[in-house]
Design a protein around this motif. Structure first.
Motif, short mmCIF file in Angstrom:
data_model
loop_
_atom_site.label_atom_id
_atom_site.label_comp_id
_atom_site.label_asym_id
_atom_site.label_seq_id
_atom_site.Cartn_x
_atom_site.Cartn_y
_atom_site.Cartn_z
N ALA A 1 0.81 -1.24 0.00
CA ALA A 1 0.00 0.00 0.00
C ALA A 1 0.83 1.28 0.00
N VAL A 2 2.12 1.17 0.35
CA VAL A 2 2.89 2.40 0.62
C VAL A 2 2.86 3.43 -0.52
N PRO A 3 3.24 3.06 -1.74
CA PRO A 3 3.23 4.11 -2.79
C PRO A 3 1.83 4.69 -3.02
N PHE A 4 0.82 3.87 -2.85
CA PHE A 4 -0.55 4.35 -3.03
C PHE A 4 -0.94 5.30 -1.91
N ARG A 5 -0.52 4.94 -0.69
CA ARG A 5 -0.85 5.80 0.44
C ARG A 5 -0.16 7.16 0.27
N GLU A 6 1.08 7.11 -0.17
CA GLU A 6 1.79 8.38 -0.39
C GLU A 6 1.07 9.22 -1.43
#
Ligand code: SF4
Lengths: 101, 550
Positions: B540-545
């Protein structure tokens, strides 16, 4: 400031308690209860339920905006005006659906 | 499909008479609302924001043309000319008047339909794969078993007042198109070592405020023991389910609190007592019910789509074939999904005229059969490939040919605050804004398969937890806010979406989804890597960013 609202039994339509003790479809005809009049609400709610013609009877907070009665909660504004997208008219009351206290 | 026998006919028409009298007594003032409310709910009649709402059952999403035509007639005569198809494969009418409801139910009974058990703490409509009986990958047609479950669970005296509602889904294919792991009980067809087909049973799945993925409680239950096993699960739930707290009353909480091993032990002990008893399903009975679902008389053909050719000559039709057709088990045939998600329209709604058109098409081109999908679309399950063009031409004329099945604009959307008395926020305008943003065919094709699901409150009727992107409406200080989730998956690789960050206002939702889509397009390895596959690969990290960047 509060108003008294309910759903009418036969149509299910949203209705508002007016100064004339009739239940109206138009929120603009709702009686406005000030802070000092709030004590009347419980008795009116009980009387409305006792007619067996009104459902979900409840008091709702409103404000006056440019002379118009506007419900505080979006839910109540949608109830008063109908679905928004696409806009549908509210459920109409028929002659037999009118209730008074 | 199943036809009512004398028992069914008597039962349904008896219920209509009973309800007619209850309505009469309510209007005459002989019943208070408190007394009447449970009676109307048992007949699918809710009170929503603006009016009553009648929810009509479409058993396991299977209908015939006369039934859909009757629904069109009801929409026109008693409502406002449209109906709304739901995630339980049912249909809802938003504007009936109380006195008309007994007449509506009587009309429904004429075509073997009703609204019983579409509300209340009972076993609700069993849902299944919308391609049941047609799909190329199917191990077994689940509808005969779904019908047997319907008969067993209808007015079951022990299970009419459960701790909470109870939902069962069943699929006969390895690809889970019925979200079985998000049901109180999910059944998946399974073959044992001897090649016998039976059922793998999942328990304790669900959405709502505490989403959970169902866990496998038993690997294999043969047909003959299925009802006894279901009865055992229901008994354990009925006995131990939390009646003290409405929010903890679903079986998923019981399974979570007690642990699967304990529940399994209790169910097994019950199963030992009831197995081999009156709930045993004899092969003759199963065969009798199966006969109702016998495949139609297909015409042998080796017709196939030539997609490359179509793309060159007729891009619109090619898109329809590419996205809205599903492989059929019979050569020369396909299942066609009729999208109820026109760009800018209300997801799941169909007008009376559209219902009649689809009913005609079912009669002419799909052996009189129709399905409702839990993704709020209609399906013509058995269309000869050579007839698809004719079907498409009619659909186009009635704004029913949107080629977007499984794409970003094919959103599951609950009625939300425009209709629902429980809602916190509107769902429909969010879906409409997103459809307008991403709705061009080129844009949708570029993005590929992506499911966005939208609910107007935590009850999750719009299945937001399992949307690849989920949108949940919340209310904060009188303002509608939307919380986005990522990575939900209703398929056999079931997953619950993670919340991406704080809620945002409605106007910000299309841009936020845009950033998620752009992130995906930027990091996918190939064009064939879908949105959900990319999310599972990179996390999820790049999407959350991207979500948090404004
Ligand atoms: S999710 Fe909430 S708002 Fe939407 S239909 Fe269900 S209860 Fe109503």
């Amino acid at each position: 400031m509060q108003i008294l609202t309910a759903n009418e039994l036969l149509s299910g339509a949203s209705v508002y308690f007016g100064d004339d003790r009739h239940w109206h479809q138009d929120i603009q005809r709702a009686r406005i209860f000030s802070e000092t009049e709030a004590s009347e609400l419980d008795g009116l709610i009980a009387a409305a339920v006792a007619t067996k013609r009104l459902i979900s009877v409840a008091a709702e907070k409103v404000r006056i905006d440019k002379g118009r009665v506007v419900a505080q909660r979006l839910r109540e504004r949608i109830r008063a005006e109908g679905p928004t997208s696409p806009r549908h008219a509210v459920q109409p009351l028929r002659e037999s659906d009118h209730v008074s206290l | 499909m199943y036809r009512y026998d004398e028992f069914d006919l008597g039962f349904v028409s008896g219920r209509v008479d009973q309800f007619r009298d209850q309505v009469r007594r309510r209007i005459a003032g002989e019943l208070t609302e408190e007394q009447f409310r449970p009676l109307r709910l048992m007949n699918g009649l809710y009170l929503q924001l603006h009016a009553y709402m009648l929810r009509v059952c479409v058993p396991y999403g299977t209908m015939n043309a006369p039934q859909l035509r009757k629904l069109a007639h009801i929409a026109r005569k008693y409502d406002r000319g449209y109906g709304h198809f739901t995630t339980r494969q049912n249909i809802q009418f938003n504007w009936p008047r109380l006195q008309d409801v007994p007449d509506i139910l009587e009309e429904l009974s004429e075509v073997e339909m009703h609204a019983i058990q579409t509300s209340g703490n009972c076993i609700r409509n069993v849902t299944t794969d919308q391609f049941a009986g047609a799909a190329a990958d199917e191990i077994i047609d689940p509808r005969p078993v779904a019908e047997i479950i319907r008969q067993w669970s209808s007015l079951h005296p022990e299970f009419t007042f459960l701790p909470r509602k109870f939902k069962i889904a069943i699929t006969g294919a390895p690809e889970d198109r019925a979200a079985v792991r998000f049901h109180d009980i999910g059944l998946m067809a399974q073959e044992d070592e001897a090649g016998e087909v039976g059922w793998s049973v999942y328990v304790g799945g669900g959405m709502g405020r505490t989403p959970m993925i169902g866990q496998r409680i038993r690997n294999f239950v043969p047909h003959e023991d299925l009802l006894a096993y279901l009865e055992s699960v229901l008994r354990v739930y009925n006995r131990y389910g939390r009646r003290d707290n409405k929010y903890k009353a679903r079986i998923k909480i019981l399974v979570h609190e007690e642990g699967l091993a304990t529940i399994r032990e209790q169910v097994d002990s019950e199963f030992e007592k009831v197995r081999g008893g009156i709930l045993t399903l004899p092969e003759e009975e199963l065969s009798r019910i199966r006969a109702y679902f016998a495949p139609p008389q297909f015409v042998l053909s080796d017709d196939r789509f030539n997609l490359a050719d179509l793309k060159r000559n007729d891009a619109g039709f090619a898109r329809f074939v590419e996205y809205n057709s599903h492989p059929h088990r019979q050569a020369g045939y396909t299942s066609l999904t009729i999208s109820l998600k026109p760009i800018g329209g209300v997801p799941g709604d169909a007008t009376a005229e559209q219902m009649e058109v689809v009913a005609d098409l079912a009669e002419r081109f799909s052996f009189n059969e129709l399905r409702v999908s839990h993704e709020q679309n209609l399906v013509l399950p058995h269309v000869a490939i050579r007839d698809v063009r004719a079907v498409y031409d009619v659909l186009k004329e009635y704004a029913l040919a949107e080629a977007n099945v499984g794409l970003i604009t094919d959103m599951i959307t609950c009625p939300g605050l425009d209709y629902c008395a429980l809602a916190n926020a509107r769902s429909i305008p969010i879906a409409q804004d997103l459809a307008r943003r991403f709705g061009t065919p080129e844009r949708q094709a570029e993005i590929g398969p992506l499911k966005i699901n939208i609910s107007g409150c935590i009850n999750a009727c719009g299945h937001h937890h399992v949307g690849h992107i989920g949108v949940l409406g919340v209310e904060k200080k009188g303002t509608e806010l939307y919380q986005l989730t990522l990575g939900g998956d209703a398929s056999e690789s079931a997953a619950i979406g993670d919340i991406l960050g704080p809620g945002i206002v409605a106007e910000a939702v299309p841009d936020a989804v845009e950033r998620l889509v752009q992130t995906y397009l930027g990091l996918r390895e190939t064009k064939d890597e879908t949105f959900i596959a990319a999310v599972k690969r990179v996390g999820a990290v790049p999407f959350r960013e991207a979500y948090l960047a404004t």
